[in-house]
Design an enzyme around this catalytic site. Structure first.
Site, PDB file in Angstrom:
ATOM      1  N   SER B 147       0.853  -1.196   0.000  1.00 30.08           N
ATOM      2  CA  SER B 147       0.000   0.000   0.000  1.00 30.08           C
ATOM      3  C   SER B 147       0.880   1.235   0.000  1.00 30.08           C
ATOM      4  O   SER B 147       1.995   1.216   0.526  1.00 30.08           O
ATOM      5  CB  SER B 147      -0.880   0.009   1.247  1.00 30.08           C
ATOM      6  OG  SER B 147      -1.485   1.289   1.397  1.00 30.08           O
ATOM      7  N   TYR B 160      -1.335   0.659  10.657  1.00 31.69           N
ATOM      8  CA  TYR B 160      -1.514  -0.003   9.360  1.00 31.69           C
ATOM      9  C   TYR B 160      -0.348   0.347   8.441  1.00 31.69           C
ATOM     10  O   TYR B 160       0.271  -0.539   7.814  1.00 31.69           O
ATOM     11  CB  TYR B 160      -2.838   0.455   8.738  1.00 31.69           C
ATOM     12  CG  TYR B 160      -3.076  -0.056   7.336  1.00 31.69           C
ATOM     13  CD1 TYR B 160      -3.486  -1.375   7.122  1.00 31.69           C
ATOM     14  CD2 TYR B 160      -2.906   0.771   6.223  1.00 31.69           C
ATOM     15  CE1 TYR B 160      -3.703  -1.847   5.831  1.00 31.69           C
ATOM     16  CE2 TYR B 160      -3.122   0.308   4.936  1.00 31.69           C
ATOM     17  CZ  TYR B 160      -3.520  -0.995   4.741  1.00 31.69           C
ATOM     18  OH  TYR B 160      -3.724  -1.456   3.487  1.00 31.69           O
TER      19      TYR B 160
END
Lengths: 450, 256
Positions: B147, B160
């Site tokens: 990501s 995250y």
């Protein structure tokens, strides 16, 4: 594992295997005995386009060190050669003696083992059949039975499973076959240009019997009134008295040289619809409308692409693929549909040929059979070609045709199985001589052959 | 085996309920040659509908197996077992991961550690096991769903983001370790993806969809790319973002 990256001539599919070069039958047997679960396959000069001579994660036996002639009868032309012997070497050694290879594909850089494993064909299929017809015996190393000599009458099932069996029935270590008698090394060639595919097929149907060799180049990039225009080249070996005065002094002269090598991989997109059309136009215009009794050398007539080393690099970094199919006589309509579709979609490139095949041999997985074969080359970065070929595959199978394994790198397992109805007989022989499936290659994995 | 156009015959998805992975697999089956699909999920007995859906678009051999990112012993054994069956797996997709809620994590550090274990530690064990299997078969690709959140940690999702940063670095190194093995690693760095994982959140600029990410994965596999950004220009955005002075980055990332 880490090892060399191995590809076919199309430089696509890629895999990594352990490459070893045996120099004796004993070393071949040891390689089979010591195989990992990923198995073993033989490799010759790597001219198959796709993945039959590579074995991801397993062992690849480079057979080219086992080469040379072990027996030769100058009366009958029967020769025994080790599997790694190239057709080019056979020509170099035996043309001066008046013997030509019984069958040659468009390149002389193939081995005797590869010729058997792919049951190769050439411009003389209508008159001489494929390679397997000329083989009288061969020596195989099989996982179950060790070293065996196989002939058409000793173990016909194993013999005909091996002809075209892409190396899955045993490692071929030598073969005995009949060469073709010639008086000169000159081809008398006749060229006829035709405006469409039907005309060239008519010419082949009525006239091929008069020639040893016959093949047509077909333009697959022009549409409309130029659709399917072709240049038919047919010929036979000349007799001495048909040569020019000078040539008669050395009628069997043979000089096959590579003129130059393609030094680097061409940039992406060099072959695009525009350049392909321009090439095809030039090729068609260059050919005379009708030119008979031209004298050509063996390299010029049979192996023009061999003059350009590594020509596969010309297709750019993504590599190239070939699509060669056959449809039986009676399915001409399918052939015309295929030709129009290829022209309409502009996926084909420049080396496209059409040929009329003679009768098949009993090889379980041998490709040639009576009918029309079309061979098409494409740059692999033309990904839009994928769905087009998938569609054509269905037409070919519906017409009772099939695909050539030596060229394939993309058909689906069900397409292969539908084209080769004797696959189960092949599998039965393979299970007998290789019950643990030691002999494997990437093609067999991709097509779920084993 | 993959064919000359790069079409994939068999795929193993770890994190088989991931929306991106499911769209990717559906496209591979429908447009490509993919016939065998294995979905690694926490509850394989609840996958009947998903399996039926993949079969409907054309796959002939679809199954679900138990995969828990937080149980490395079990999932390494499962992956070893699949490769040990003797049937090749062309592509493995590491698609599992949890986004979580940053505020919750800050009040519940144990939950934060668990998310980090799922996203990073689970991918380490599963990725190494898959790489071992692929290396032994001599061909294949490992797709790692990273990501852009791992490119530079943001105040609003740094638990995250840091787990993805670890995952991304791991995947880069794993790719380097596989040079010469016939196996490659494709790192996928999407921006904000509209999916059930991000439902209800305000989208960041240059947001994308599972459909677009799936196309990028398939294209990246066909061309054997090392890294793909989705959308592509994020690559240039983040090469700038990475070098912003911290005070400026804090302001930009808080607004976005």
């Amino acid at each position: 594992m880490t090892g060399p990256t191995i590809t076919g001539w199309g430089r696509t599919p890629v895999s990594t295997g352990r490459l070893t070069q045996p120099t004796s039958v004993e070393q071949v047997a040891e390689a089979l005995a010591g195989a990992s679960s990923r198995g073993v396959i033989a490799r010759g000069l790597g001219r198959s386009y796709g993945d039959p001579a590579q074995n991801a994660g397993g062992t690849v036996l480079d057979m080219t060190a086992m080469q040379g002639i072990t027996a030769f009868d100058p009366e009958s032309g029967v020769v025994t050669a080790l599997a790694g012997t190239s057709l080019g070497d056979l020509m170099r050694w035996l043309i001066p003696e008046g013997w030509f290879v019984p069958v040659t594909p468009g390149t002389r850089h193939v081995t005797v083992g590869g010729a058997i494993a792919n049951d190769i064909h050439g411009k003389n299929h209508h008159s001489a059949g494929s390679w397997g017809r000329h083989v009288t015996a061969m020596t195989l190393v099989t996982p179950a039975n060790g070293i065996v000599t196989v002939a058409p009458d000793s173990d016909p099932d194993l013999f005909w499973a091996t002809i075209g069996g892409i190396g899955l029935t045993g490692i071929i270590v030598d073969a005995t076959f009949r060469m073709h008698r010639i008086s000169t090394s000159t081809i008398l060639a006749d060229t006829d240009k035709t405006p469409d595919a039907q005309s060239v097929m008519d010419l082949m149907t009525t006239g091929d019997a008069d020639y040893e060799y016959s093949v047509a180049w077909i333009d697959l990039s022009s549409t409309g009134s130029k659709l399917g225009r072709s240049v038919l080249d047919r010929g036979r070996f000349a007799e001495v008295d048909e040569l020019d005065g000078d040539a008669r002094h050395d009628p069997l002269a043979y000089d096959a040289r590579e003129l130059l090598k393609v030094p680097i991989t061409a940039p992406r997109g060099l072959l695009n619809p525009l350049t392909v059309r321009a090439f095809n136009e030039a090729w068609f215009r260059k050919a005379p409308k009708r030119h008979h009794r031209r004298n050509l050398t063996i390299p010029a007539y049979f192996h023009p692409l061999d003059m350009l080393g590594n020509w596969n690099r010309g297709y750019g970094p993504a590599g190239l693929l070939q699509w060669q199919i056959i449809v039986p006589f009676g399915a001409e309509e399918t052939m015309h549909r295929v030709i129009s579709e290829l022209a309409a979609t502009q996926v084909a490139s420049v080396v496209n040929v059409l040929k009329r095949f003679g009768p098949a041999n009993p090889g379980f997985l041998s490709f040639p059979r009576e009918g029309w074969t079309l061979s098409v080359d494409l740059a692999a970065d033309v990904t839009r070609a994928g769905p087009v070929l998938d569609r054509l595959d269905r037409w070919v199978i519906e017409a009772g045709g099939r695909h050539y394994l030596a060229k394939d790198s993309r058909m689906r397992p069900e397409t292969f199985a539908a084209g080769y109805p004797r696959l189960d007989e092949f599998r039965a022989v393979r299970d007998r001589v290789d019950p643990e499936h030691v002999l494997r290659n990437d093609l067999a994995r991709r097509l779920e052959m084993v | 085996m993959r064919d000359a156009f790069g079409a994939v015959q068999s795929v193993l998805v770890l994190g088989g309920t991931s929306e991106i992975a499911r769209v990717t697999v559906a496209k591979m089956v429908r447009d490509g040659h993919t016939s065998r699909v294995i979905l690694g999920v926490r509850r394989p007995d609840e996958m009947a509908d998903a399996i039926a859906e993949i079969e409907r678009v054309g796959a002939t051999d679809v199954s679900a197996v138990a995969f828990d990112a937080l149980d490395p012993e079990a999932h390494v054994a499962m992956i070893d077992g699949l490769f040990g069956e003797g049937r090749d797996i062309d592509v493995v997709i590491l698609a599992f991961g949890v986004l979580g809620d940053q505020e919750t994590f800050e009040s519940d550090p144990v939950a934060a550690a668990q998310a980090a274990s799922t996203n990073y530690a689970g991918a380490v064990s599963a990725g190494l096991a898959a790489a071992r299997g692929l290396r032994a078969q001599g061909h294949g690709s490992l797709v790692v769903l990273s990501s852009v959140a791992g490119e530079r940690a943001r105040r609003s999702n740094f638990v995250y983001g840091s787990s993805k940063a670890g995952l991304d670095a791991f995947a880069q190194g794993l790719g380097d370790s596989l040079v010469g093995s016939g196996v490659d690693v494709l790192i996928v760095r999407p921006g904000f993806v509209h999916s059930k994982m991000t439902a209800g959140m305000d989208p960041a600029p240059m947001s994308t969809t599972p459909d677009v990410v799936a196309d990028a994965i398939i294209d990246g596999l066909a061309h054997r790319r090392r890294i793909v950004w989705v959308p592509g220009p994020l690559r240039f955005v983040f090469s700038g973002m990475r070098h912003l002075p911290t005070p400026l980055w804090r302001r930009v990332s808080a607004d976005a």
